[in-house]
Design a protein around this motif. Sequence first.
Motif, mmCIF file in Angstrom:
data_model
loop_
_atom_site.group_PDB
_atom_site.id
_atom_site.type_symbol
_atom_site.label_atom_id
_atom_site.label_comp_id
_atom_site.label_asym_id
_atom_site.label_seq_id
_atom_site.Cartn_x
_atom_site.Cartn_y
_atom_site.Cartn_z
ATOM 1 N N SER A 45 27.061 74.868 65.824
ATOM 2 C CA SER A 45 26.237 73.588 65.880
ATOM 3 C C SER A 45 25.793 73.280 64.371
ATOM 4 C CB SER A 45 25.101 73.463 66.771
ATOM 5 O OG SER A 45 24.115 74.309 66.541
ATOM 6 N N LEU A 52 29.351 67.325 59.086
ATOM 7 C CA LEU A 52 29.348 65.918 59.226
ATOM 8 C C LEU A 52 28.359 65.141 58.325
ATOM 9 C CD1 LEU A 52 29.695 63.475 61.294
ATOM 10 C CD2 LEU A 52 27.688 64.429 62.613
ATOM 11 N N ALA A 62 22.304 58.748 65.080
ATOM 12 C CA ALA A 62 23.610 59.234 65.870
ATOM 13 C C ALA A 62 23.271 59.280 67.301
ATOM 14 C CB ALA A 62 23.837 60.881 65.277
ATOM 15 N N VAL A 64 24.558 61.442 70.497
ATOM 16 C CA VAL A 64 25.235 62.762 70.799
ATOM 17 C C VAL A 64 25.443 62.871 72.296
ATOM 18 C CG1 VAL A 64 25.073 65.333 70.665
ATOM 19 C CG2 VAL A 64 24.083 63.885 68.931
ATOM 20 N N GLY A 75 26.789 70.567 71.462
ATOM 21 C CA GLY A 75 26.192 69.101 71.293
ATOM 22 C C GLY A 75 24.574 68.866 71.201
ATOM 23 N N VAL A 136 28.841 61.474 68.294
ATOM 24 C CA VAL A 136 29.102 62.813 68.404
ATOM 25 C C VAL A 136 29.551 62.998 69.952
ATOM 26 C CG1 VAL A 136 28.499 65.178 68.273
ATOM 27 C CG2 VAL A 136 27.561 63.657 66.663
ATOM 28 N N THR A 166 33.359 58.346 64.912
ATOM 29 C CA THR A 166 33.318 59.567 66.191
ATOM 30 C C THR A 166 33.712 60.824 65.658
ATOM 31 O OG1 THR A 166 34.199 57.708 68.011
ATOM 32 C CG2 THR A 166 34.216 60.013 68.482
ATOM 33 N N ALA A 167 32.816 61.768 65.755
ATOM 34 C CA ALA A 167 32.928 63.184 65.287
ATOM 35 C C ALA A 167 33.016 64.053 66.783
ATOM 36 C CB ALA A 167 32.138 63.654 64.209
ATOM 37 N N SER A 168 34.023 64.574 66.977
ATOM 38 C CA SER A 168 34.321 65.637 68.005
ATOM 39 C C SER A 168 34.022 66.905 67.742
ATOM 40 C CB SER A 168 35.836 65.414 68.525
ATOM 41 O OG SER A 168 35.982 64.050 69.063
ATOM 42 N N VAL A 169 33.296 67.586 68.713
ATOM 43 C CA VAL A 169 32.867 69.053 68.607
ATOM 44 C C VAL A 169 33.927 69.780 69.100
ATOM 45 C CG1 VAL A 169 31.411 70.730 69.253
ATOM 46 C CG2 VAL A 169 30.455 68.596 68.824
#
Length: 517
Positions: A45, A52, A62, A64, A75, A136, A166-169
Amino acid sequence: MKQNRWKTQADTDMEILSSFQMAKADSFTINNIGIPSAVLMENASGAFVRVLLEKMPEMTSAAVICGSGNNGGDGLAAARLLSNAGIHTDVYLACDPEKLKGDALLNLNILKNYPINIFAITDEEIPSFESYDVTVDALFGTGLTRPLSGYLEELVNSINLSSEFTASVDIPSGLCGDTWLTIGTAVDADLTITFARPKFPHVMYPARKLCGEVIIVDISIPDFAITGCHTYLLTPDNLPVVTPREPDSHKGNFGHAVVIGGSIGKSGAVLMASRACAVCGAGLTTAAVPKGLIRTAENSNPEIMSLPIGEGDFFTADGADKLAEFLENKSVASIGMGIGTNDDTAEFLDRLINKTKLPLIIDADGINLLKKKQFKKLDGRCAITPHIGEFARLLGMTTEEVNRDRINLAINFASDNGIIVVLKSADTLIALPNGLVFVDISGSPALSKGGSGDCLTGLITGYAAQGYDLDFACMLGSFTLGRAAELVLETMNEKTVMTTDIINTVGRVLNELEQNS
């Protein structure tokens, strides 16, 4: 346009991992090395948030979105760190909080002490995320194996429709970590930050289109925890060394390559291949063409020698003896570009394979003319460069069947026959007879034009002429083509690029490779 580049912030060998291999490395790190899983989650994380914030320095808010597994735990931990960084952060739980356990539950309990809103998503009301700078995606990790459905599918659709960025983990939710195919609805990410190593959907199409820019980060999983891999990402760091030439070198130091191809109406293929061969460094290059094309060959490439074969406009069996004799003291040959598929040419190819022991690169119609009985004669001295359709014909399969399992099919063909397979696509596979396969993701849509495959064959031939083993020549040739197609777009529109423009950019790639050596 959404970026689709791949970068690393980790010092790794770049194995490409399946979900099982990644889980195995996680387990080894936790159980054998003694790094607690909660520490790995905190590392993951922390690295995610750091990247990010670097990518989105102006962000102030943001959302999440978290699932019930470890991806959701990542997340939840990321939400805390975003809040610590001064970002207004809201958490959306797409699961029953009672189902959380382990490290995910630990991070939820910590988060309850923060001034962060935690909303529960139900099938009664799917939220929109248009009011946030960043969404997220921490719904599902690499272990998903079946398509999303119900409110989870609706949630992913809402992310895709309403999110500004969009940011993917680890992986866009809805993709499966074990395949490059899409199994159903999935998040269309702008940025994917993954851990330790890339996975198949990060590097291969069509899933790669949904990952956006992919960045891999170190989370303290050591290299020796990763075992049992046979698939690697091809990068400048694992390419063979390319060095400048010594000041007293001469053409005899860099081999004599023979590029065999052409038929009436298809002379351009062999001419482009022979030019690419010479441009990447072969000391001498000869284009062997049907006699009817000899004037065209001699007028097109003044730096390249030419050899007329036979009497007509295409290769026939009676020309094989002359060509085989010419090849006796040469370094390497390539064949197939524009030769056609008539029966006389098939007999010509068969005789040539039987009469030579030279390393061969076989492309295009040469592959279409190959027969299984010839494989044994090519064992240990051949590379083939098919696109998906040509490989499907060679195997007697459909293109859909090949696309579904192209890594294993390429590996099996290479190992069973002792023939290197360079399987061309938007991501090119280089499968070696020893069971290893390299995935080359260099390139651009500029390659979506006739002639790029001929250029690849010429580059491989040119590197082999200079003394590189055939497997190394294939790696260098594939990367050189892809990188040249990237560099040419600095001054041209991808639609206007011709293969000759790519060939003329090869020198810039060689400069880069020499600087990296």
